[in-house]
Design a protein around this motif. Structure first.
Motif, mmCIF file in Angstrom:
data_model
loop_
_atom_site.group_PDB
_atom_site.id
_atom_site.type_symbol
_atom_site.label_atom_id
_atom_site.label_comp_id
_atom_site.label_asym_id
_atom_site.label_seq_id
_atom_site.Cartn_x
_atom_site.Cartn_y
_atom_site.Cartn_z
ATOM 1 N N GLY A 31 19.902 35.668 -51.361
ATOM 2 C CA GLY A 31 19.283 36.639 -52.071
ATOM 3 C C GLY A 31 19.975 38.222 -51.260
ATOM 4 O O GLY A 31 20.885 38.321 -50.375
ATOM 5 N N ARG A 32 18.449 38.684 -49.712
ATOM 6 C CA ARG A 32 18.668 39.477 -48.961
ATOM 7 C C ARG A 32 18.529 39.159 -47.933
ATOM 8 O O ARG A 32 18.434 40.289 -47.009
ATOM 9 C CB ARG A 32 17.969 41.049 -49.960
ATOM 10 N N HIS A 33 18.529 38.571 -47.736
ATOM 11 C CA HIS A 33 18.163 37.613 -46.592
ATOM 12 C C HIS A 33 18.901 36.470 -45.854
ATOM 13 O O HIS A 33 20.020 36.041 -46.482
ATOM 14 C CB HIS A 33 17.331 36.834 -46.332
ATOM 15 N N VAL A 34 18.915 36.433 -44.858
ATOM 16 C CA VAL A 34 19.835 35.597 -44.097
ATOM 17 C C VAL A 34 18.777 35.087 -42.928
ATOM 18 O O VAL A 34 18.140 35.359 -42.429
ATOM 19 C CB VAL A 34 21.680 36.008 -43.237
ATOM 20 N N TRP A 35 19.967 33.579 -42.473
ATOM 21 C CA TRP A 35 19.197 32.304 -41.430
ATOM 22 C C TRP A 35 19.601 32.611 -39.950
ATOM 23 O O TRP A 35 21.624 32.520 -40.352
ATOM 24 C CB TRP A 35 18.800 31.164 -42.059
ATOM 25 N N ASP A 36 19.406 32.668 -39.042
ATOM 26 C CA ASP A 36 20.694 31.980 -37.907
ATOM 27 C C ASP A 36 20.510 30.953 -37.597
ATOM 28 O O ASP A 36 19.698 29.776 -37.886
ATOM 29 C CB ASP A 36 20.591 33.006 -36.662
ATOM 30 N N ALA A 37 21.136 30.254 -36.643
ATOM 31 C CA ALA A 37 21.762 28.519 -36.634
ATOM 32 C C ALA A 37 20.189 28.393 -34.667
ATOM 33 O O ALA A 37 20.378 27.374 -35.825
ATOM 34 C CB ALA A 37 22.213 28.735 -35.272
ATOM 35 N N GLU A 38 19.461 29.208 -35.088
ATOM 36 C CA GLU A 38 17.843 28.868 -34.670
ATOM 37 C C GLU A 38 16.968 28.803 -35.451
ATOM 38 O O GLU A 38 15.396 28.663 -35.678
ATOM 39 C CB GLU A 38 17.439 29.792 -33.444
ATOM 40 N N GLY A 39 17.045 28.870 -36.864
ATOM 41 C CA GLY A 39 16.692 29.122 -37.931
ATOM 42 C C GLY A 39 15.217 30.590 -37.869
ATOM 43 O O GLY A 39 14.601 30.191 -38.847
ATOM 44 N N ASP A 44 18.544 40.792 -44.564
ATOM 45 C CA ASP A 44 19.571 41.877 -44.105
ATOM 46 C C ASP A 44 20.159 43.594 -44.773
ATOM 47 O O ASP A 44 20.929 43.347 -46.319
ATOM 48 C CB ASP A 44 21.109 40.944 -44.795
ATOM 49 N N PHE A 45 20.527 44.163 -43.855
ATOM 50 C CA PHE A 45 20.594 45.504 -44.098
ATOM 51 C C PHE A 45 22.374 45.966 -44.021
ATOM 52 O O PHE A 45 22.473 46.927 -44.412
ATOM 53 C CB PHE A 45 19.557 46.720 -43.510
ATOM 54 N N PHE A 46 22.994 45.383 -43.482
ATOM 55 C CA PHE A 46 24.584 45.124 -43.281
ATOM 56 C C PHE A 46 25.422 44.636 -44.841
ATOM 57 O O PHE A 46 26.566 44.987 -44.559
ATOM 58 C CB PHE A 46 24.734 45.095 -41.971
ATOM 59 N N GLY A 47 25.446 43.427 -44.705
ATOM 60 C CA GLY A 47 25.811 42.798 -45.444
ATOM 61 C C GLY A 47 27.195 42.623 -45.533
ATOM 62 O O GLY A 47 28.342 42.666 -46.585
ATOM 63 N N GLY A 48 27.482 41.725 -44.057
ATOM 64 C CA GLY A 48 28.901 41.316 -43.845
ATOM 65 C C GLY A 48 29.686 42.671 -44.055
ATOM 66 O O GLY A 48 30.655 42.557 -44.325
ATOM 67 N N ILE A 49 29.724 43.773 -43.241
ATOM 68 C CA ILE A 49 29.730 45.520 -43.558
ATOM 69 C C ILE A 49 30.427 45.300 -44.934
ATOM 70 O O ILE A 49 31.321 45.581 -44.785
ATOM 71 C CB ILE A 49 30.622 45.079 -42.877
ATOM 72 N N VAL A 377 18.484 50.323 -30.640
ATOM 73 C CA VAL A 377 17.286 50.077 -32.184
ATOM 74 C C VAL A 377 17.967 48.862 -33.025
ATOM 75 O O VAL A 377 17.274 47.814 -33.206
ATOM 76 C CB VAL A 377 17.508 51.263 -32.510
ATOM 77 N N LEU A 378 18.641 48.615 -32.962
ATOM 78 C CA LEU A 378 20.224 47.270 -32.772
ATOM 79 C C LEU A 378 19.987 45.987 -32.630
ATOM 80 O O LEU A 378 18.662 45.700 -33.325
ATOM 81 C CB LEU A 378 21.780 47.269 -32.826
ATOM 82 N N GLU A 379 19.126 46.105 -31.503
ATOM 83 C CA GLU A 379 18.298 45.274 -30.654
ATOM 84 C C GLU A 379 16.724 45.037 -30.930
ATOM 85 O O GLU A 379 16.617 44.048 -31.530
ATOM 86 C CB GLU A 379 18.824 44.737 -29.454
ATOM 87 N N ALA A 380 16.699 45.940 -31.256
ATOM 88 C CA ALA A 380 15.408 45.696 -31.060
ATOM 89 C C ALA A 380 15.143 45.397 -33.332
ATOM 90 O O ALA A 380 13.586 45.058 -33.237
ATOM 91 C CB ALA A 380 14.372 47.224 -31.291
ATOM 92 N N ALA A 381 15.600 45.662 -34.397
ATOM 93 C CA ALA A 381 15.639 45.451 -35.076
ATOM 94 C C ALA A 381 16.027 43.866 -35.050
ATOM 95 O O ALA A 381 14.691 43.488 -36.472
ATOM 96 C CB ALA A 381 16.320 46.711 -36.128
ATOM 97 N N ARG A 382 16.659 44.020 -34.333
ATOM 98 C CA ARG A 382 17.082 42.086 -34.978
ATOM 99 C C ARG A 382 16.255 41.323 -33.883
ATOM 100 O O ARG A 382 15.475 40.343 -35.131
ATOM 101 C CB ARG A 382 18.208 41.920 -33.622
ATOM 102 N N ALA A 383 15.374 42.025 -33.030
ATOM 103 C CA ALA A 383 13.992 40.551 -32.759
ATOM 104 C C ALA A 383 13.001 40.721 -33.889
ATOM 105 O O ALA A 383 12.381 39.904 -33.848
ATOM 106 C CB ALA A 383 13.224 41.482 -31.608
ATOM 107 N N ASP A 384 13.114 41.956 -34.833
ATOM 108 C CA ASP A 384 11.880 41.957 -35.602
ATOM 109 C C ASP A 384 12.161 41.472 -37.032
ATOM 110 O O ASP A 384 11.562 41.555 -38.068
ATOM 111 C CB ASP A 384 11.081 43.619 -35.413
ATOM 112 N N GLY A 385 13.794 41.580 -36.969
ATOM 113 C CA GLY A 385 13.469 40.540 -38.055
ATOM 114 C C GLY A 385 14.846 41.724 -39.268
ATOM 115 O O GLY A 385 14.953 41.421 -40.212
ATOM 116 N N LEU A 386 15.229 42.118 -38.889
ATOM 117 C CA LEU A 386 15.959 43.113 -39.758
ATOM 118 C C LEU A 386 17.424 43.470 -38.932
ATOM 119 O O LEU A 386 18.496 43.501 -37.839
ATOM 120 C CB LEU A 386 15.573 44.424 -39.814
ATOM 121 N N LEU A 387 18.788 43.654 -39.513
ATOM 122 C CA LEU A 387 19.916 43.269 -38.841
ATOM 123 C C LEU A 387 20.598 44.837 -40.002
ATOM 124 O O LEU A 387 20.237 45.175 -40.957
ATOM 125 C CB LEU A 387 21.219 42.009 -39.659
#
Length: 427
Positions: A31-39, A44-49, A377-387
């Motif tokens: 859907g609109r979500h992805v998971w990383d190698a650590e689970g 996902d608000f960028f969709g692989g560019i 902001v990119l880092e902080a958004a990632r930390a809270d679950g948004l790309l």
């Protein structure tokens, strides 16, 4: 540093950009979500560019790819290819270009490279007009027409490139003018430029500049340009690699916001049509597409498995009115982000259309770009679950937001709330 990151740095180029201080390995999505190698799960608000256009692991596309791969994956363009013909027919139909021909490539870079080949051959000129702050790919010719210093590693080029005003509404010498006056000033600048050079082959322009930070001119600029170009016989190439397929919500193609003079002579596309599969291409009037007087083929462009994915993806997009969803949900998201921006003196502008939204950050009280905060902001958004992404012609200080077009209202609100928190924590 992770073991994979260390291996990456050892064998891949130093100039191959990675997001985040601790780079992310995405292992799967839905859907609109992805998971990383650590689970960890991310919205996902960028969709692989801007490439995962409909949804991650869309069953219709996955099934089409699997079934086609079970028959044949590849044969090259030396043989008839039913999926390629079928997708070309559908794209020609929705293109708006009369008597359209379609040539498939594997990327947007290659599509733009092909468009330049066609335009320069058809017009017998190696001069190209391009927009300031533009980006058209990483090949030698595409870099040569890219008007963004951060993505142009060499000044060497087989082309003579002349850069035109107008791609950025809020900066530059005409920024203080009203929309009508802005268009008039840019048109007069174009006329003056053409008075000092031999007629160029084409103007290439992104309706909304992608890497440039989702900037765009007022509606109608390129139609006004077209009137000038037609007087010289200069072609118009619309680079729809990021804006095509309904992402802007209001239109299926970005050029349609400037369309009173009719469709472009050439349209390039890529990214979203394959939903992650490598599809790019060029649409052009037959006399332009057929102007080459030498044989050519494509080994990987139009391969059966990617064409099957494109057919399934385009069908899903149209049948589920994802353009309409981009307009509705994107409109809500833009308004929500503008409300957030009103409380943040470091947000210069929230701009965009549909689900193609830019948030430009500057140092409070100035017009100076703030790339450090954009990175934070990119880092902080990632930390809270948004790309999210970033870009811009002014030191990469614009946040880029471009989720899959199936984004729900609830997901838009969730993403906006995370971004609001990231902005607040980085003031």
């Amino acid at each position: 540093m992770s073991e994979l990151h260390a291996r990456h740095r050892k064998v891949l180029p130093d100039w191959l950009a990675l997001y985040y201080e601790d780079p992310l390995e995405i292992t799967h999505g839905e859907g609109r979500h992805v998971w990383d190698a650590e689970g960890n799960k991310y919205l996902d608000f960028f969709g692989g560019i801007l490439t995962t256009m409909t949804a991650h692991a869309l069953p219709e596309v996955t099934k089409a790819v699997s079934e086609q791969a079970g028959r044949i994956i590849h044969s090259s363009t030396l043989y008839l290819n039913r999926p390629m013909v079928e997708l070309a027919e559908r794209i020609a139909h929705v293109s708006g270009i009369p008597d359209a021909r379609v040539f498939f490539t594997t990327s947007g870079t290659e599509a733009n490279d092909t468009a330049l080949l066609l335009a320069t051959t058809h017009r017998r000129s190696n001069t190209i007009l391009a927009m300031r702050n533009s980006y058209h790919g990483r090949s030698f010719s595409a870099v040569g027409i890219t008007g963004n210093r951060g993505w142009s590693p060499t000044s060497l080029s087989p082309l003579q490139t002349l850069y035109v005003h107008g791609g950025v509404r809020g900066r530059g010498p005409f920024a203080g003018l009203g929309d009508a006056e802005f268009i008039e000033a840019c048109v007069e600048d174009l006329k003056d430029l053409l008075g000092h050079t031999r007629p160029p082959a084409a103007l290439i322009a992104e309706p909304i500049q992608g890497v440039g930070g989702f900037t765009s001119p007022p509606d109608g600029l390129y139609a006004a340009f077209r009137e000038v170009l037609n007087a010289y016989g200069i072609l118009w190439i619309a680079d729809e690699v990021q804006t095509g397929w309904g992402r802007t919500g209001e239109h299926f193609w970005g050029w349609q916001a400037h369309g009173r003079s009719g469709p472009p002579d050439i349209v390039t596309f890529a990214k979203g049509i394959g939903n992650g599969m490598s599809i790019g291409g060029v649409i052009a009037r037959s006399e332009i597409m057929n102007c080459l007087d030498a044989n050519s083929i494509s080994t990987f462009g139009g391969t059966q498995v990617t064409m099957a994915a494109g057919l399934a993806n385009l069908s899903y997009l149209l049948e589920h009115d994802l353009q309409g969803n981009a307009r509705r949900v994107g409109g809500l998201l833009i308004e929500r982000l503008r409300a957030v921006a009103a409380q943040d003196p470091g947000v210069r502008e929230v701009r965009g259309r549909g689900l193609m939204i830019g948030v430009e950050l500057t140092k409070p009280g100035t017009d100076l770009a703030d790339p450090d905060r954009a990175a934070a902001v990119l880092e902080a958004a990632r930390a809270d679950g948004l790309l999210i992404g970033k870009g811009g012609g002014h030191d990469t200080s614009a946040l880029r937001i471009a989720p899959p077009l199936s984004l729900t209202v609830a997901e838009a609100e969730e993403g906006a709330a995370i971004l609001e928190g990231a902005l607040r924590s980085t003031r």
